[in-house]
Write a protein that holds these residues in place. Structure first.
Motif, PDB file in Angstrom:
ATOM      1  N   CYS A   1      -3.987  -5.023   2.780  1.00  0.00           N
ATOM      2  CA  CYS A   1      -4.264  -3.591   2.950  1.00  0.00           C
ATOM      3  C   CYS A   1      -5.328  -3.411   4.037  1.00  0.00           C
ATOM      4  O   CYS A   1      -6.389  -4.034   3.971  1.00  0.00           O
ATOM      5  CB  CYS A   1      -4.733  -2.990   1.638  1.00  0.00           C
ATOM      6  SG  CYS A   1      -5.012  -1.208   1.708  1.00  0.00           S
TER       7      CYS A   1
ATOM      8  N   VAL B   1      -5.534   3.525  -6.931  1.00  0.00           N
ATOM      9  CA  VAL B   1      -6.579   3.131  -5.980  1.00  0.00           C
ATOM     10  C   VAL B   1      -7.071   1.718  -6.282  1.00  0.00           C
ATOM     11  O   VAL B   1      -7.287   0.915  -5.358  1.00  0.00           O
ATOM     12  CB  VAL B   1      -7.754   4.138  -6.028  1.00  0.00           C
ATOM     13  CG1 VAL B   1      -8.938   3.627  -5.205  1.00  0.00           C
ATOM     14  CG2 VAL B   1      -7.303   5.486  -5.507  1.00  0.00           C
TER      15      VAL B   1
ATOM     16  N   ALA C   1       0.820  -1.217   0.000  1.00  0.00           N
ATOM     17  CA  ALA C   1       0.000   0.000   0.000  1.00  0.00           C
ATOM     18  C   ALA C   1       0.851   1.263   0.000  1.00  0.00           C
ATOM     19  O   ALA C   1       0.447   2.284  -0.571  1.00  0.00           O
ATOM     20  CB  ALA C   1      -0.928  -0.013   1.221  1.00  0.00           C
TER      21      ALA C   1
ATOM     22  N   ARG D   1     -19.162   3.113   3.733  1.00  0.00           N
ATOM     23  CA  ARG D   1     -18.167   2.363   4.523  1.00  0.00           C
ATOM     24  C   ARG D   1     -18.103   2.849   5.963  1.00  0.00           C
ATOM     25  O   ARG D   1     -17.410   2.262   6.790  1.00  0.00           O
ATOM     26  CB  ARG D   1     -16.780   2.506   3.884  1.00  0.00           C
ATOM     27  CG  ARG D   1     -16.650   1.841   2.517  1.00  0.00           C
ATOM     28  CD  ARG D   1     -15.406   2.331   1.789  1.00  0.00           C
ATOM     29  NE  ARG D   1     -14.184   1.928   2.460  1.00  0.00           N
ATOM     30  CZ  ARG D   1     -13.464   0.845   2.150  1.00  0.00           C
ATOM     31  NH1 ARG D   1     -13.867   0.053   1.167  1.00  0.00           N
ATOM     32  NH2 ARG D   1     -12.360   0.540   2.798  1.00  0.00           N
TER      33      ARG D   1
ATOM     34  N   GLU E   1      -6.034   2.392   5.377  1.00  0.00           N
ATOM     35  CA  GLU E   1      -5.333   2.704   4.133  1.00  0.00           C
ATOM     36  C   GLU E   1      -6.311   2.800   2.960  1.00  0.00           C
ATOM     37  O   GLU E   1      -6.182   3.676   2.090  1.00  0.00           O
ATOM     38  CB  GLU E   1      -4.265   1.646   3.858  1.00  0.00           C
ATOM     39  CG  GLU E   1      -3.061   1.717   4.794  1.00  0.00           C
ATOM     40  CD  GLU E   1      -2.126   0.538   4.647  1.00  0.00           C
ATOM     41  OE1 GLU E   1      -0.914   0.715   4.862  1.00  0.00           O
ATOM     42  OE2 GLU E   1      -2.601  -0.575   4.322  1.00  0.00           O
ATOM     43  N   GLU E   2      -7.279   1.906   2.942  1.00  0.00           N
ATOM     44  CA  GLU E   2      -8.292   1.938   1.874  1.00  0.00           C
ATOM     45  C   GLU E   2      -9.119   3.218   1.952  1.00  0.00           C
ATOM     46  O   GLU E   2      -9.366   3.876   0.929  1.00  0.00           O
ATOM     47  CB  GLU E   2      -9.202   0.712   1.985  1.00  0.00           C
ATOM     48  CG  GLU E   2      -8.509  -0.598   1.665  1.00  0.00           C
ATOM     49  CD  GLU E   2      -9.444  -1.795   1.822  1.00  0.00           C
ATOM     50  OE1 GLU E   2     -10.603  -1.570   2.230  1.00  0.00           O
ATOM     51  OE2 GLU E   2      -9.007  -2.918   1.552  1.00  0.00           O
ATOM     52  N   ASP E   3      -9.552   3.575   3.158  1.00  0.00           N
ATOM     53  CA  ASP E   3     -10.358   4.784   3.336  1.00  0.00           C
ATOM     54  C   ASP E   3      -9.573   6.034   2.934  1.00  0.00           C
ATOM     55  O   ASP E   3     -10.107   6.932   2.279  1.00  0.00           O
ATOM     56  CB  ASP E   3     -10.819   4.897   4.796  1.00  0.00           C
ATOM     57  CG  ASP E   3     -11.884   3.863   5.146  1.00  0.00           C
ATOM     58  OD1 ASP E   3     -12.541   3.367   4.207  1.00  0.00           O
ATOM     59  OD2 ASP E   3     -12.044   3.552   6.332  1.00  0.00           O
TER      60      ASP E   3
ATOM     61  N   LEU F   1      -4.472  -0.667  -5.034  1.00  0.00           N
ATOM     62  CA  LEU F   1      -4.410  -0.645  -3.564  1.00  0.00           C
ATOM     63  C   LEU F   1      -5.577  -1.399  -2.945  1.00  0.00           C
ATOM     64  O   LEU F   1      -5.401  -2.161  -1.977  1.00  0.00           O
ATOM     65  CB  LEU F   1      -4.389   0.812  -3.092  1.00  0.00           C
ATOM     66  CG  LEU F   1      -3.969   1.072  -1.641  1.00  0.00           C
ATOM     67  CD1 LEU F   1      -3.231   2.398  -1.533  1.00  0.00           C
ATOM     68  CD2 LEU F   1      -5.162   1.095  -0.706  1.00  0.00           C
ATOM     69  N   LEU F   2      -6.763  -1.220  -3.500  1.00  0.00           N
ATOM     70  CA  LEU F   2      -7.951  -1.897  -2.950  1.00  0.00           C
ATOM     71  C   LEU F   2      -7.921  -3.402  -3.176  1.00  0.00           C
ATOM     72  O   LEU F   2      -8.601  -4.154  -2.470  1.00  0.00           O
ATOM     73  CB  LEU F   2      -9.220  -1.311  -3.564  1.00  0.00           C
ATOM     74  CG  LEU F   2      -9.543   0.147  -3.209  1.00  0.00           C
ATOM     75  CD1 LEU F   2     -10.793   0.608  -3.941  1.00  0.00           C
ATOM     76  CD2 LEU F   2      -9.722   0.310  -1.702  1.00  0.00           C
TER      77      LEU F   2
END
Length: 500
Positions: A417, A408, A385, A452, A421-423, A411-412
């Motif tokens: 991850c 993105v 990430a 989310r 980090e996703e948010d 990363l997702l």
């Protein structure tokens, strides 16, 4: 009989002498063969010495385990040796195997050393339940009140589990707390990024009249560096100078001082301490290079890399990462790429993920996205990430929507991850969309963020004035002089809503 006995005694003496001088596993195997040929492989005393030597010169404990499995009888010393060796190994859970075998012995009983080593294994493997069972056992048998090592082991168990109330409760039940136990408490707090609390524990230790050793002073300086407490760091420096046994700066304390001054913004003092050290190790150089990197002095960091090699100290991965970070902060892209490409050939260090990530960040900062993407694609390991995050952050600065979407997406799709980090990536992407006048896409991502249940962690900053550290948290209005601070900010930045 007497001749045979004399020959056996001579062989035994010779083997024991050879064992005392062994430094490598390859030297021990021929001695083991000699023991077998001389009929000493069943002598418990000699085999105990052999197993002890094996565990002290090698991290590979398989050979020691094979020897143990062949024994008809064992003793407490062998059990403790194996439990201790495995507790310090990359597989500390194996200690429990030997501990359980020991408990099944009819003629051997575990002692304080046994429980100390098992507690170390419990702490390393986060086996809290097993550790608490052992704690109850030692409490019932009176070992806790009488053995300092067991006390330290129980404190370390709770510290590693981040159960600070339990750790403190056990800590306060000890009649005499030595400097080691204070240090265990402080070190645990620092590992959890609680430097200010660790510093409070250090001050409490001084109030109790316990004199800190070099390890404790190093830990306290690390706490100062982590919490940005320059005033306390300077006080500890003066304390070190005034100690009766102070002759020259200890390499560990010196390194901690360099790190503390650099992280607290006093690079000139960090350099002064560093140049005044009569002895430096690779950690000292890493601290100084890291200091130069943080303050943007890339050329000085590169110069340090050359100096340390002249002094006969070979750089490690941490040192080279510090130089790469300095190059990134100063925009020395070509120098960073050259160092990355020459790491293995020149320094015999295989670049790790963080080295690649640093250079990717460097390329992205100057807008060389094609080169950054090529470097990511040729990484020998799967990008994490941090790499995609560096790419995404630069996409925001340079308003590169297409590449941001790719970053993105990648990363997702990462398995390891975490949610934060996703948010954060989705927030970045929505901001990029809005910045590129793509409001519809921006609102779409914002709705996704809302679904989310994202709550952005508030930003915070810290400042030290006259030895007192104050923390400011975004949106917090609880500061006692909140209104005066805002009034002053309005005077300094009239008409700027971001200062409110």
């Amino acid at each position: 009989m007497s001749h045979h006995h004399g020959t056996t005694t001579l062989a035994r003496s010779r083997c024991l002498t050879l064992l005392r001088h062994c430094t490598k596993t390859t030297q021990l195997k021929p001695i083991h063969a000699l023991l077998v040929t001389q009929g000493l492989h069943e002598n418990l005393y000699v085999i105990t010495k052999l197993i002890t030597s094996l565990t002290s010169v090698s991290t590979n404990l398989h050979y020691s385990s094979l020897l143990f499995n062949q024994l008809q009888n064992s003793n407490l010393f062998i059990y403790n040796t194996l439990i201790k060796a495995h507790s310090k190994s990359p597989h500390p859970q194996t200690s429990f195997h030997y501990f359980n075998l020991l408990l099944k012995e009819e003629t051997i009983t575990p002692n304080c050393q046994t429980f100390n080593f098992v507690l170390v294994a419990c702490a390393k493997t986060s086996s809290l339940l097993s550790g608490m069972q052992i704690q109850n056992w030692v409490f019932k048998n009176g070992m806790f009140s009488s053995d300092s090592y067991v006390q330290t082991g129980v404190i370390r168990l709770y510290v590693e589990a981040r159960l600070w109330d339990d750790a403190r409760k056990v800590f306060d039940e000890i009649a005499y707390v030595d400097v080691v136990k204070w240090n265990v408490l402080m070190s645990g707090l620092i590992r959890c990024r609680l430097g200010a609390q660790a510093l409070s524990v250090f001050k409490e230790m001084l109030v109790f009249g316990v004199e800190p050793d070099e390890f404790c002073l190093t830990t306290a300086l690390t706490a100062c560096a982590q919490s940005g407490s320059l005033w306390e760091g300077k006080w500890i420096h003066e304390y070190v100078k005034k100690r009766e046994n102070y002759l020259e700066l200890d390499v560990f304390i010196g390194t901690a001082l360099v790190d503390m001054y650099a992280k607290c913004g006093c690079l000139d003092l960090a350099v002064e301490v560093f140049e005044g050290m009569s002895k430096r190790n690779v950690f000292s150089w890493a601290a100084m290079i890291g200091g130069f990197a943080v303050h943007g002095h890339a050329r000085k960091a590169i110069h340090c890399l050359g100096r340390m090699q002249t002094d006969g100290i070979r750089p490690d991965g941490v040192v080279l990462l510090g130089v790469l970070t300095a190059c990134t902060h100063a925009g020395l892209v070509e120098e960073g790429l050259l160092l990355l490409n020459n790491m293995e050939g020149q320094y015999r260090i295989v670049p790790k993920h963080e080295h690649y990530g640093c250079v990717v960040d460097s390329l992205c900062r100057v807008g060389k996205f094609d080169e950054a993407l090529k470097l990511i694609r040729r990484m020998p390991m799967k990008p994490l990430a941090s790499v995609w995050g560096a790419l995404l952050n630069s996409c925001r600065i340079h308003n590169n929507v297409e590449l941001a979407e790719l970053a993105v997406k990648e990363l997702l799709e990462l398995e390891d991850c975490d949610v934060d980090e996703e948010d954060a990536a989705l927030v970045q992407l929505s901001n990029i969309y809005f910045g590129a006048q793509k409001s519809e896409d921006g609102h779409r991502v914002r709705r996704m963020i809302g679904d989310r249940g994202l709550r952005k962690a508030p930003g915070c900053s810290m400042i030290e004035v006259d030895g007192r550290t104050t923390e400011f948290v975004s949106g917090d209005v609880s500061h006692p002089i909140h209104f005066q601070i805002h009034a002053l900010l309005k005077l300094l930045f009239p008409g700027d809503p971001d200062t409110l």
